[in-house]
Design a protein around this motif. Structure first.
Motif, mmCIF file in Angstrom:
data_model
loop_
_atom_site.group_PDB
_atom_site.id
_atom_site.type_symbol
_atom_site.label_atom_id
_atom_site.label_comp_id
_atom_site.label_asym_id
_atom_site.label_seq_id
_atom_site.Cartn_x
_atom_site.Cartn_y
_atom_site.Cartn_z
ATOM 1 N N HIS A 400 1.698 -16.268 -39.054
ATOM 2 C CA HIS A 400 1.996 -17.032 -38.039
ATOM 3 C C HIS A 400 1.198 -18.159 -38.111
ATOM 4 C CE1 HIS A 400 4.524 -13.965 -35.982
ATOM 5 N NE2 HIS A 400 3.750 -13.334 -36.521
ATOM 6 N N THR A 401 1.623 -19.372 -38.177
ATOM 7 C CA THR A 401 0.858 -20.884 -38.126
ATOM 8 C C THR A 401 1.432 -21.662 -37.095
ATOM 9 O OG1 THR A 401 2.538 -21.538 -39.638
ATOM 10 C CG2 THR A 401 0.497 -20.581 -40.702
ATOM 11 N N THR A 402 0.401 -22.201 -36.487
ATOM 12 C CA THR A 402 0.918 -23.399 -35.454
ATOM 13 C C THR A 402 0.465 -24.682 -36.110
ATOM 14 O OG1 THR A 402 0.197 -21.785 -33.726
ATOM 15 C CG2 THR A 402 0.303 -24.055 -33.024
ATOM 16 N N THR A 403 1.646 -25.616 -35.843
ATOM 17 C CA THR A 403 1.626 -27.092 -36.427
ATOM 18 C C THR A 403 2.003 -27.794 -35.229
ATOM 19 O OG1 THR A 403 3.464 -26.904 -37.385
ATOM 20 C CG2 THR A 403 1.854 -26.334 -38.867
ATOM 21 N N SER A 404 1.651 -29.133 -35.479
ATOM 22 C CA SER A 404 2.075 -30.155 -34.656
ATOM 23 C C SER A 404 3.485 -30.715 -34.865
ATOM 24 C CB SER A 404 1.166 -31.539 -34.535
ATOM 25 O OG SER A 404 -0.162 -31.154 -34.277
ATOM 26 N N CYS A 405 4.321 -30.876 -33.878
ATOM 27 C CA CYS A 405 5.855 -31.208 -34.203
ATOM 28 C C CYS A 405 6.518 -31.940 -32.859
ATOM 29 C CB CYS A 405 6.527 -30.035 -34.237
ATOM 30 S SG CYS A 405 6.508 -28.649 -32.744
ATOM 31 N N ASN A 406 7.631 -32.477 -33.409
ATOM 32 C CA ASN A 406 8.198 -33.461 -32.347
ATOM 33 C C ASN A 406 7.176 -34.372 -31.724
ATOM 34 O OD1 ASN A 406 10.457 -31.572 -32.209
ATOM 35 N ND2 ASN A 406 9.573 -30.257 -30.645
#
Length: 430
Positions: A400-406
């Protein structure tokens, strides 16, 4: 000595000869090695360990004898102090390039071409004992790729001025004539066609300026040769360096001696195949000069293929390699199965089937496939879990990885992004 042998005289004398050449302890190993003579065609591959990956220069080398080469190759290196180190540096670069290309080609296969470059593996063959001791497709591929790499690196070094014994290579008249039969080699001299036919007159098909069209310009353009890669010297230098390995063909009927001679023939064929693939894919490249779209003058030079293309071509030959054996006279290799196609000069040949490479084998430096990442699919490709894991199954790890989007611009002068979670499932062989 063998008075009572009678009709068994020949067998008795042969037995006594073997016994006298046998080392203390009773092993046949020493007798076979003595009969056949020394043979280590892959020792110089370890030159890759002596080169700095960043600067591509040999490090901590004072004498050629310090390097992992045969006696003949060491003399090849020592013939001239400056030239010797220049040529050895080129061969070391070739070895390093081979490790990278081989790893790229076999990245998704059970045997992924591991190279033992670190100092802790200094006593191991560069690609492990499996390549040195087994006469497989993998060994055939590596010998061909190493010879191709030494040819490629030498030809490039010549054109770049990094070897004092050679320079760049100009395309000759015949090559330019084959490319453009009615072209001239310079803007003012006679045409190539005239040079070849030794005629002092211009081709009678010359047209007036009023009749010049795009097609006639293509036929009557002028070509200026330019210095390019010296493939001829590269092939010659590679062949000379590889042939300096001492191989003594013995008359002994020892199975070990026969296997060694067979391997010599196999290696030589594959090495020559590698060189020829580089040579045949060295093309004449041309660039237009002059007015836009007219291309009335061209500059042409010889250009080596990109080395990854050489690797791809050898990989296709690896998949279609021919299984061979020594003929009944013991002088050359022939196809093992009568109905098999006879290999060409650029095909690869091998003498024995490969192991499965599924489980680790310390004696052959095989690490197995346990822990390797695979791909879940039903197409049975080499990197699929059912093939790579050898029917042992696989385990799945979820990341599970969290990245910046939108991301969007907010007036004034800042960017606002949402945080999106990505779930990635990876599979590893048990």
């Amino acid at each position: 000595m063998c008075v009572r042998c009678g009709p068994w005289l020949w067998w008795c004398s042969t037995f006594l000869l073997l016994m006298t050449s046998m080392p203390a302890g009773g092993s046949m190993e020493g007798a076979a090695v003595t009969a056949c003579g020394p043979y280590d065609s892959t020792r110089w591959w370890s030159l890759a360990r002596w080169i700095n990956i960043t600067t591509r220069e040999l490090t901590n080398v004072r004498h050629c004898q310090d390097l992992p080469m045969s006696a003949g190759q060491a003399s090849f290196c020592s013939d001239d102090a400056r030239l010797g180190f220049e040529r050895t540096r080129v061969m070391a670069r070739a070895s390093l390039a081979t490790t990278r290309e081989c790893a790229r080609q076999f990245a998704d296969r059970r045997w992924n071409c591991p190279s033992f470059l670190s100092a802790e593996h200094a006593n191991k063959p560069l690609f492990g004992e499996a390549v040195t001791r087994l006469h497989t497709r993998e060994a055939a591929f590596l010998h061909a790729l190493m010879a191709a790499s030494s040819t490629h690196e030498t030809a490039q070094a010549c054109s770049q001025g990094k070897l004092s014994s050679c320079g760049c290579s100009m395309p000759d008249q015949a090559e330019l004539s084959a490319l453009y039969p009615n072209t001239s080699s310079s803007s003012s001299g006679p045409s190539i066609h005239d040079v070849i036919t030794a005629s002092s007159q211009r081709p009678s098909s010359a047209v007036t300026s009023a009749m010049v069209t795009e097609r006639s310009l293509a036929k009557h353009k002028r070509v200026r040769p330019r210095c390019g890669d010296n493939i001829e010297y590269g092939v010659r230098a590679s062949r000379e360096f590889h042939r300096t390995i001492e191989v003594e063909q013995s008359d002994s009927s020892s199975p070990r001696c026969t296997a060694r001679f067979s391997r010599t023939l196999m290696d030589r064929h594959n090495e020559e195949a590698g060189r020829q693939i580089v040579k045949r894919n060295t093309k004449l490249r041309c660039r237009c000069l002059g007015i836009s779209n007219s291309c009335s003058t061209q500059v042409c030079w010889k250009q080596l293929p990109v080395f990854t293309k050489v690797g791809n071509l050898l990989m296709s030959r690896y998949r279609n390699a021919s299984l061979m054996k020594l003929d009944r006279h013991g002088t050359r290799l022939v196809v093992r199965h009568a109905l098999s196609r006879q290999p060409s000069s650029t095909d690869l040949v091998y003498l024995g089937e490969s192991p499965s490479f599924c489980s680790d084998n310390a004696g052959l430096d095989i690490v197995g496939t346990s822990g390797r990442e695979c791909r879940v699919s039903q197409d049975h490709t080499p990197d699929s879990c059912d093939v790579l894991c050898c029917d042992r199954g696989y385990r799945t790890v979820t990341d599970h990885t969290t990245t910046s989007c939108n991301c969007r611009f907010v007036f004034c002068c800042r960017v606002r992004c949402d945080q999106c979670e990505t779930v990635r499932r990876r599979h590893f062989c048990r």
